[in-house]
Design a protein around this motif. Structure first.
Motif, short mmCIF file in Angstrom:
data_model
loop_
_atom_site.label_atom_id
_atom_site.label_comp_id
_atom_site.label_asym_id
_atom_site.label_seq_id
_atom_site.Cartn_x
_atom_site.Cartn_y
_atom_site.Cartn_z
N HIS A 46 14.12 -2.58 3.55
CA HIS A 46 13.05 -3.61 4.23
C HIS A 46 13.76 -4.00 5.42
O HIS A 46 14.94 -3.62 5.75
N THR A 71 -3.91 11.40 2.04
CA THR A 71 -4.42 10.28 1.66
C THR A 71 -6.05 10.22 1.34
O THR A 71 -6.60 9.70 0.40
N VAL A 131 2.52 6.16 11.03
CA VAL A 131 1.62 6.75 12.15
C VAL A 131 1.63 5.64 13.05
O VAL A 131 1.10 4.80 13.00
N VAL A 138 6.06 8.80 6.49
CA VAL A 138 4.12 8.30 6.14
C VAL A 138 3.89 7.46 7.54
O VAL A 138 2.89 7.42 7.84
N ILE A 184 0.61 -1.29 -0.15
CA ILE A 184 -0.20 0.06 -0.09
C ILE A 184 0.78 1.22 0.08
O ILE A 184 0.32 2.37 -0.41
N VAL A 185 1.91 0.95 0.45
CA VAL A 185 3.03 2.46 0.48
C VAL A 185 4.24 2.33 -0.04
O VAL A 185 4.60 2.70 -1.20
P1 NDP Z 1 3.69 -2.71 6.83
O1 NDP Z 1 3.73 -3.28 8.19
O2 NDP Z 1 2.79 -3.34 5.79
O3 NDP Z 1 5.14 -2.71 6.06
C1 NDP Z 1 6.09 -2.15 6.78
C2 NDP Z 1 7.52 -2.30 5.88
O4 NDP Z 1 8.63 -1.88 6.63
C3 NDP Z 1 7.82 -3.60 5.42
O5 NDP Z 1 8.26 -3.86 4.10
C4 NDP Z 1 9.14 -4.15 6.34
O6 NDP Z 1 10.06 -5.00 5.64
C5 NDP Z 1 9.78 -2.60 6.68
N1 NDP Z 1 10.45 -2.88 7.86
C6 NDP Z 1 10.08 -3.52 8.84
N2 NDP Z 1 11.05 -3.41 9.79
C7 NDP Z 1 12.21 -2.59 9.14
C8 NDP Z 1 13.44 -2.43 9.61
N3 NDP Z 1 14.03 -2.75 10.78
N4 NDP Z 1 14.13 -1.74 8.53
C9 NDP Z 1 13.93 -1.27 7.55
N5 NDP Z 1 12.48 -1.60 7.00
C10 NDP Z 1 11.72 -2.24 7.93
O7 NDP Z 1 3.46 -1.07 6.99
P2 NDP Z 1 2.59 -0.35 6.18
O8 NDP Z 1 3.34 -0.08 4.67
O9 NDP Z 1 1.21 -0.62 5.71
O10 NDP Z 1 2.64 1.13 6.87
C11 NDP Z 1 3.91 1.72 7.23
C12 NDP Z 1 3.70 2.93 8.25
O11 NDP Z 1 2.84 4.11 7.35
C13 NDP Z 1 2.84 2.54 9.50
O12 NDP Z 1 3.34 3.43 10.64
C14 NDP Z 1 1.22 3.02 9.02
O13 NDP Z 1 0.65 3.24 10.11
C15 NDP Z 1 1.72 4.05 8.03
N6 NDP Z 1 0.67 4.50 7.04
C16 NDP Z 1 0.26 5.82 7.18
C17 NDP Z 1 -0.76 5.82 6.11
C18 NDP Z 1 -0.90 7.69 6.26
O14 NDP Z 1 -2.06 7.71 5.30
N7 NDP Z 1 -0.28 8.34 6.54
C19 NDP Z 1 -1.36 5.02 5.18
C20 NDP Z 1 -0.78 3.66 5.39
C21 NDP Z 1 0.27 3.62 6.34
P3 NDP Z 1 9.52 -6.45 5.09
O15 NDP Z 1 8.77 -6.23 3.84
O16 NDP Z 1 10.78 -7.19 5.17
O17 NDP Z 1 8.75 -6.93 6.15
#
Ligand code: NDP
Length: 291
Positions: A195, A272, A237, A235, A175-176
């Motif tokens: 990631h 968003t 939250v 991004v 999604i992001v």
């Molecule tokens: P997800 O949990 O789906 O994805 C998180 C990503 O971060 C994954 O790709 C993960 O890697 C990566 N990650 C986790 N740990 C690490 C690390 N130590 N170092 C580097 N990368 C890491 O989250 P979302 O994309 O859904 O959301 C991300 C953030 O954005 C959240 O805080 C969410 O609340 C916020 N958000 C805000 C929105 C807005 O409108 N402002 C809309 C959507 C989300 P891996 O793929 O390897 O697991």
């Protein structure tokens, strides 16, 4: 370095006015308002809050909103048949199924049931495929995921030219992280996606002219991760135990080193919802053109 603490309030208001005008013109031409159907399953309090703010913003923009509430016990079949009924409903232009769905329901499979032309979240494989195959056209006219679309509006607003810039995206979710990395690469930035398995994250992030943070870890990125003068779009939250909402970047440590840092809350989040309105109007226009 003095860091700009960037809030999107003014940009959001400007875009909302334009979208309101577009919605009005659509209504005058087609004698109906663009219409969004929102499907909310269960009683997750955060989802209820999100749906209420999306509904209010859509109504303020001059859209119609139809609410469909299903109990937390709703089966995959029940949710899926609600979506299929809405796919066939002639007055519905956009369908939003609020995430997360209750445990045990395969969200991706539900999103796939939404007809691609009504997929205002931009998550359907057809729309993601269009973004990959034909990114510039899809960004300009198609249904692209709302949060990444909002990030592009922020970059336009701050006059950030992507051409040849080093961009690092932290996160690769559907999604992001993944869609924004596709979009930024199509717009001629050199994009690195980090990631959870990335080795030596700071090595990558410190090369970035523009850093997009979407990993969902509170205050994770600090001054040791960035180069002086970087632009940071946060991004994240994340709600702390004390109920405070913080981003993925530690704003106290990034201040003084970043050139610009988006506010959390009040930065990417409001964009968003604005992009959801834009997608609904786009879907409505395209459906009328296809008649
Ligand atoms: P997800 O949990 O789906 O994805 C998180 C990503 O971060 C994954 O790709 C993960 O890697 C990566 N990650 C986790 N740990 C690490 C690390 N130590 N170092 C580097 N990368 C890491 O989250 P979302 O994309 O859904 O959301 C991300 C953030 O954005 C959240 O805080 C969410 O609340 C916020 N958000 C805000 C929105 C807005 O409108 N402002 C809309 C959507 C989300 P891996 O793929 O390897 O697991």
């Amino acid at each position: 370095m003095e860091t700009i603490w960037y809030r999107t309030e003014e940009l959001r208001k400007r875009l909302a006015q334009t979208l309101q005008q577009e919605a009005l013109e659509f209504t005058q031409t087609h004698h109906r308002k663009p219409c969004l159907a929102v499907v909310l399953v269960g009683d997750n309090p955060a989802s209820h809050v999100y749906v209420a703010s999306k509904t209010k913003a859509c109504l303020d923009a001059g859209l119609d909103v139809l609410d469909f509430k299903l109990p937390a016990t709703a089966s995959f079949q029940e949710i899926s048949s609600t979506v299929e009924t809405l796919n066939k409903n002639k007055v519905v232009d956009g369908i939003l199924v609020q995430s997360p769905l209750p445990k045990g329901i395969d969200e991706k499979e539900i999103f796939k049931k939404i007809s691609p032309e009504k997929d205002v979240d931009g998550f359907h494989p057809v729309n993601i495929g269009a973004l990959v195959m034909n990114p510039k056209k899809t960004i300009a006219e198609g249904l692209v995921p709302c949060t990444p679309a909002g990030i592009l509006e922020i970059l336009k607003d701050i006059n950030f030219s992507l051409n040849g810039k080093n961009v690092v995206v932290v996160g690769r979710s559907n999604i992001v992280g993944r869609p924004i990395s596709i979009m930024l690469s199509a717009l001629d930035a050199t994009v690195t996606v980090c990631h959870s398995k990335t080795n030596n994250l700071a090595h990558h992030t410190s090369q970035a002219d523009l850093l997009v943070l979407a990993c969902g870890i509170p205050n994770f990125i600090n001054d040791t991760h960035i180069k002086t003068g970087a632009i940071v779009i946060d991004v994240g939250v994340n709600r702390l135990e004390n109920k405070k909402i913080v981003g993925d970047g530690d704003s106290n440590k990034l201040k003084g080193k970043a050139q610009l840092l988006t506010a959390v809350p009040g930065g990417v989040g409001p964009m968003t919802i604005t992009m959801l309105i834009q997608n609904t109007i786009r879907a409505a226009k395209q459906r009328e053109q296809g008649k």
